[in-house]
Design a protein around this motif. Structure first.
Motif, PDB file in Angstrom:
ATOM      1  N   ALA A  85      10.542 -19.377   7.920  1.00 57.75           N
ATOM      2  CA  ALA A  85      11.659 -19.687   8.816  1.00 57.75           C
ATOM      3  C   ALA A  85      12.899 -19.864   7.946  1.00 57.75           C
ATOM      4  O   ALA A  85      12.855 -19.666   6.727  1.00 57.75           O
ATOM      5  CB  ALA A  85      11.368 -20.944   9.634  1.00 57.75           C
ATOM      6  N   ARG A 115      14.707 -25.881   7.647  1.00 52.57           N
ATOM      7  CA  ARG A 115      14.495 -26.074   9.085  1.00 52.57           C
ATOM      8  C   ARG A 115      13.192 -26.812   9.345  1.00 52.57           C
ATOM      9  O   ARG A 115      12.199 -26.607   8.650  1.00 52.57           O
ATOM     10  CB  ARG A 115      14.480 -24.718   9.785  1.00 52.57           C
ATOM     11  CG  ARG A 115      14.241 -24.782  11.288  1.00 52.57           C
ATOM     12  CD  ARG A 115      14.729 -23.540  11.971  1.00 52.57           C
ATOM     13  NE  ARG A 115      16.185 -23.443  11.885  1.00 52.57           N
ATOM     14  CZ  ARG A 115      16.895 -22.418  12.347  1.00 52.57           C
ATOM     15  NH1 ARG A 115      16.301 -21.392  12.903  1.00 52.57           N
ATOM     16  NH2 ARG A 115      18.211 -22.412  12.231  1.00 52.57           N
ATOM     17  N   GLN A 116      13.189 -27.660  10.370  1.00 43.43           N
ATOM     18  CA  GLN A 116      11.960 -28.366  10.736  1.00 43.43           C
ATOM     19  C   GLN A 116      11.058 -27.460  11.576  1.00 43.43           C
ATOM     20  O   GLN A 116      11.507 -26.793  12.504  1.00 43.43           O
ATOM     21  CB  GLN A 116      12.280 -29.638  11.524  1.00 43.43           C
ATOM     22  CG  GLN A 116      11.042 -30.490  11.795  1.00 43.43           C
ATOM     23  CD  GLN A 116      11.354 -31.764  12.530  1.00 43.43           C
ATOM     24  OE1 GLN A 116      11.698 -31.729  13.711  1.00 43.43           O
ATOM     25  NE2 GLN A 116      11.239 -32.903  11.847  1.00 43.43           N
ATOM     26  N   VAL A 117       9.788 -27.449  11.225  1.00 41.08           N
ATOM     27  CA  VAL A 117       8.780 -26.694  11.975  1.00 41.08           C
ATOM     28  C   VAL A 117       7.750 -27.690  12.487  1.00 41.08           C
ATOM     29  O   VAL A 117       7.317 -28.588  11.757  1.00 41.08           O
ATOM     30  CB  VAL A 117       8.102 -25.627  11.094  1.00 41.08           C
ATOM     31  CG1 VAL A 117       6.982 -24.926  11.855  1.00 41.08           C
ATOM     32  CG2 VAL A 117       9.125 -24.608  10.611  1.00 41.08           C
ATOM     33  N   LYS A 118       7.347 -27.519  13.744  1.00 41.12           N
ATOM     34  CA  LYS A 118       6.364 -28.408  14.356  1.00 41.12           C
ATOM     35  C   LYS A 118       5.191 -27.601  14.903  1.00 41.12           C
ATOM     36  O   LYS A 118       5.331 -26.435  15.278  1.00 41.12           O
ATOM     37  CB  LYS A 118       6.982 -29.203  15.505  1.00 41.12           C
ATOM     38  CG  LYS A 118       8.086 -30.158  15.084  1.00 41.12           C
ATOM     39  CD  LYS A 118       8.613 -30.927  16.288  1.00 41.12           C
ATOM     40  CE  LYS A 118       9.719 -31.897  15.895  1.00 41.12           C
ATOM     41  NZ  LYS A 118      10.228 -32.648  17.073  1.00 41.12           N
ATOM     42  N   LYS A 149       4.410 -31.852  11.635  1.00 34.63           N
ATOM     43  CA  LYS A 149       5.724 -31.294  11.328  1.00 34.63           C
ATOM     44  C   LYS A 149       5.986 -31.264   9.832  1.00 34.63           C
ATOM     45  O   LYS A 149       5.394 -32.007   9.046  1.00 34.63           O
ATOM     46  CB  LYS A 149       6.824 -32.070  12.040  1.00 34.63           C
ATOM     47  CG  LYS A 149       6.812 -33.575  11.829  1.00 34.63           C
ATOM     48  CD  LYS A 149       7.811 -34.241  12.764  1.00 34.63           C
ATOM     49  CE  LYS A 149       7.716 -35.763  12.680  1.00 34.63           C
ATOM     50  NZ  LYS A 149       8.643 -36.422  13.621  1.00 34.63           N
ATOM     51  N   THR A 170      10.911 -26.515   5.990  1.00 33.64           N
ATOM     52  CA  THR A 170      10.772 -25.316   5.169  1.00 33.64           C
ATOM     53  C   THR A 170      11.451 -25.519   3.812  1.00 33.64           C
ATOM     54  O   THR A 170      12.437 -26.257   3.685  1.00 33.64           O
ATOM     55  CB  THR A 170      11.398 -24.092   5.855  1.00 33.64           C
ATOM     56  OG1 THR A 170      12.787 -24.344   6.089  1.00 33.64           O
ATOM     57  CG2 THR A 170      10.710 -23.799   7.178  1.00 33.64           C
ATOM     58  N   TRP A 219       6.822 -22.457   4.746  1.00 35.86           N
ATOM     59  CA  TRP A 219       6.301 -23.745   5.184  1.00 35.86           C
ATOM     60  C   TRP A 219       4.781 -23.653   5.357  1.00 35.86           C
ATOM     61  O   TRP A 219       4.225 -22.578   5.560  1.00 35.86           O
ATOM     62  CB  TRP A 219       6.933 -24.205   6.501  1.00 35.86           C
ATOM     63  CG  TRP A 219       6.708 -23.254   7.655  1.00 35.86           C
ATOM     64  CD1 TRP A 219       7.511 -22.225   8.045  1.00 35.86           C
ATOM     65  CD2 TRP A 219       5.584 -23.265   8.551  1.00 35.86           C
ATOM     66  NE1 TRP A 219       6.967 -21.571   9.120  1.00 35.86           N
ATOM     67  CE2 TRP A 219       5.782 -22.192   9.461  1.00 35.86           C
ATOM     68  CE3 TRP A 219       4.454 -24.049   8.693  1.00 35.86           C
ATOM     69  CZ2 TRP A 219       4.892 -21.892  10.486  1.00 35.86           C
ATOM     70  CZ3 TRP A 219       3.543 -23.759   9.700  1.00 35.86           C
ATOM     71  CH2 TRP A 219       3.777 -22.695  10.585  1.00 35.86           C
ATOM     72  N   SER A 221      10.217 -24.283  16.282  1.00 36.59           N
ATOM     73  CA  SER A 221      11.362 -24.918  15.629  1.00 36.59           C
ATOM     74  C   SER A 221      12.454 -25.012  16.678  1.00 36.59           C
ATOM     75  O   SER A 221      12.210 -24.750  17.860  1.00 36.59           O
ATOM     76  CB  SER A 221      11.815 -24.096  14.428  1.00 36.59           C
ATOM     77  OG  SER A 221      12.312 -22.839  14.858  1.00 36.59           O
ATOM     78  N   ASP A 222      13.674 -25.339  16.250  1.00 31.34           N
ATOM     79  CA  ASP A 222      14.749 -25.467  17.240  1.00 31.34           C
ATOM     80  C   ASP A 222      15.233 -24.120  17.748  1.00 31.34           C
ATOM     81  O   ASP A 222      16.014 -24.051  18.700  1.00 31.34           O
ATOM     82  CB  ASP A 222      15.921 -26.263  16.657  1.00 31.34           C
ATOM     83  CG  ASP A 222      16.455 -25.647  15.369  1.00 31.34           C
ATOM     84  OD1 ASP A 222      15.959 -24.568  14.966  1.00 31.34           O
ATOM     85  OD2 ASP A 222      17.362 -26.240  14.749  1.00 31.34           O
TER      86      ASP A 222
END
Length: 471
Positions: A15, A19-22, A31, A34, A40, A59-60
Motif C-alpha cells: 500500500a 498508511r494504516q492497514v487493518k 492493524k 506500511t 506490510w 485501509s482508508d
C-alpha cells in the motif's frame, strides 16, 4: 482458500507508505502501518476450527474481502512434469474426476512465470475441488490431498507450483547457487546459454522486421527453442518467492529427471534447496516429502553404471536432513513413458509418510532400506530396516541383485531370503566385495516388506560414480 491451522497466519501486501492497514477476522481487528517501500505484514492468531470465515483487509482508500475461508492443512506441491501430470492424464481418470467432489479440499495453481529477479506479486485463485476444477490439477497432489483428507478429516489446501522439464536449480535461489563451488561450471554454461538465446532472438527479430517492411509472403521460421525455464533461479523467483511467507504444513516434491545427468551434483543441490526454503519461510524444518524417480526405459541386459540410479542415491542421501521422507516409485514406472500414469499409488505413499511422520498416525510408510552387509565365503548377507513382519518377493524368484569382486565388475547374482536377511552370490564371483540392487533406470527388483512396500535401490560400495565430475 485454506489457511494453515495451529500456527500464526501471515497476511501481507503493499500500500502507500505510512498508511494504516487493518484486517477483520473472526471478530478481531488487527492493524499495522506500511513501511517506507509500502510493504506490510500482519499475523493473525492461531486458529483450529475449520468452519468458514470471512477476512476483510482495508485501509482508508481500499478494501478487499475474502469469503469462505477454511482453516486446515496446507501443502505445497512442487517439481517438474511428474508433479504437473494432471488427474485427466492418470489411470482411471474419468472415474477419478467424477468422484472428486470435496468441498473441503481447495486447489490453487501458481501460473508459470520466468523471472530473473524475485517477483513480489502474482495473480492466482483458490477453487473448491470438483470434477470441473480437478481434471487439470496435479494428480500426485490431488491423490495425496484426497487420501490425507479422508484420514484426518480436516480441510486441505493444495498449492501447485510446477513446470515440466525443469532442473532443480531453476527452483533454487541465486544466493544459494552462487555459494556452491560444485555449481560454478553449470552457472558458466547457463550464462553462455543466455547469451546465445538473446543473440538468436535479436537476429530473429531483425529478420521479422525485414519481413514486415518488405512485405514478403512467408514469415521466417522461428526455430529457436526457449531454454529460459531451465535457467538457475528463474522459477524460484517467479513461482516460489511470491508465495513466501504463506503459512503451510509441508511440501511434497516430485523432481529429479532434469538433473539425472548431474546426479552427484544433485547430492548438494537438493539439500541446499530444502534448507533455503526452510530459512526463507522461517518455519523450522517443515516436512519436505519427495518421490524417488520411478522406473523408466528398457532394462539393461547386463549390470552397468546408470545416471538414474545415481540420482536415486542422491535422493536417498537427502533423507539425512531432518523431517524429510521419500516415497518409492521404483515398482510403478513404465518402460516406455517417463510419465507413469499410476499417480494414485504415488499420492498414497506420500500420504502414508505424512500420516506417520507429520500427524503421528500408526501406519507403515517406509519401504525396505539397506542397512549393512557381511561377507561369508563367496556370499554376501544383507540386512534391512523397515522389514516389519518379514521379507517377501513377487514372481517365482528374487531378482534385481548384482555382485562384484575386487575388479569392480558387476555380474547378475542369485539371491534368497534367509532369517529375514538376503543372501546374495554368483558362481562367477569367488571373493565378493560389493552388491547392488535395482541399480539401473528400469530394474526388475521384486523385493518387498510385509506392508507391500518395495525395497529401495541401493549399493553397498563407494566406487566412483559416472556422474562424479559432471556439471
Amino acid at each position: 482458500m485454506v489457511l494453515q491451522r495451529n500456527i500464526k497466519i501471515p497476511v501481507w501486501g503493499n500500500a502507500s507508505p505510512g498508511r494504516q492497514v487493518k484486517i477483520d477476522f473472526d471478530g478481531k481487528t488487527y492493524k499495522t502501518i506500511t513501511d517506507k517501500p509500502g510493504k506490510w505484514k500482519i499475523y493473525i492468531d492461531e486458529h483450529n476450527l475449520p468452519c468458514p470465515y470471512q477476512m476483510k483487509v482495508y485501509s482508508d482508500s481500499n478494501s478487499v474481502t475474502f469469503n469462505d475461508i477454511l482453516i486446515g492443512e496446507v501443502w505445497i506441491c512442487g517439481g517438474q512434469s511428474n508433479m504437473e501430470w494432471a488427474v485427466l492424464q492418470s489411470n482411471n481418470s474419468q472415474q477419478e474426476i467424477s468422484n472428486a467432489k470435496y468441498s473441503n479440499i481447495r486447489l490453487c495453481k501458481i501460473d508459470r512465470l520466468i523471472s530473473e529477479k524475485p517477483v513480489n506479486d502474482i495473480k492466482t485463485e483458490w477453487k473448491e475441488c470438483s470434477p470441473e476444477t480437478v481434471e487439470q490439477f496435479s494428480a500426485v497432489g490431488y491423490f495425496f490431498g484426497r487420501d490425507l483428507y479422508n484420514d484426518i478429516n480436516v480441510p486441505i489446501g493444495l498449492i501447485e507450483s510446477v513446470w515440466g522439464g525443469t532442473p532443480i536449480e531453476a527452483w533454487t535461489s541465486r544466493e544459494v547457487l552462487e555459494k556452491m563451488q560444485e555449481f560454478s561450471g553449470t552457472m558458466k554454461k547457463n550464462k553462455a546459454s543466455a547469451r546465445k538465446y538473446y543473440s538468436d532472438m535479436a537476429e530473429y527479430e531483425q529478420l521479422y522486421q525485414q519481413w514486415q517492411t518488405q512485405g514478403a509472403k512467408e514469415l521466417p521460421p522461428k526455430t529457436i527453442k526457449d531454454p529460459r525455464h531451465r535457467w538457475p533461479s528463474v522459477l524460484f523467483n517467479g513461482m516460489i518467492y511470491p508465495i513466501i511467507p504463506y503459512a503451510f504444513r509441508g511440501v511434497i516434491w516430485y523432481q529429479g529427471e532434469g538433473n539425472a545427468g548431474r546426479a552427484c551434483q544433485y547430492k548438494k543441490l537438493f539439500p541446499a534447496l530444502i534448507k533455503d526454503w526452510r530459512t526463507r519461510w522461517g518455519i523450522d524444518d517443515f516436512p519436505f516429502l519427495f518421490v524417488q524417480l520411478a522406473s523408466f526405459r528398457n532394462p539393461s541386459p547386463v549390470p552397468v553404471e546408470n545416471e538414474w540410479a545415481e540420482l536415486r542415491e542422491a535422493q536417498i542421501d537427502t533423507l539425512s536432513l531432518p523431517n524429510t521422507g521419500m516415497a518409492l516409485a521404483i515398482d510403478i514406472g513404465e518402460a516406455n513413458s517417463i510419465h507413469p500414469k499410476n499417480k494414485q499409488d504415488v499420492g498414497k505413499r506420500l500420504c502414508l509418510i505424512a500420516l506417520e511422520k507429520v500427524y503421528g498416525k500408526k501406519v507403515i510408510s517406509n519401504g525396505l532400506m539397506y542397512n549393512n552387509m557381511q561377507v561369508n565365503d563367496n556370499k554376501v548377507i544383507l540386512s534391512f530396516d523397515h522389514i516389519y513382519d518379514g521379507l517377501k518377493f513377487k514372481d517365482d524368484r528374487l531378482l534385481g541383485f548384482s555382485i562384484a569382486g575386487v575388479d569392480k565388475k558387476f555380474k547378475w547374482a542369485q539371491a534368497e531370503i534367509k532369517d529375514n536377511k538376503i543372501v546374495v552370490w554368483s558362481d562367477e564371483i569367488k571373493n565378493p566385495v560389493a552388491v547392488r540392487y535395482s541399480w539401473e533406470s528400469n530394474p526388475n527388483g521384486n523385493l518387498y516388506n510385509s506392508a507391500d512396500l518395495p525395497a529401495c535401490p541401493f549399493r553397498t560400495d563407494n566406487f566412483k560414480l559416472s556422474t562424479f565430475s559432471k556439471q
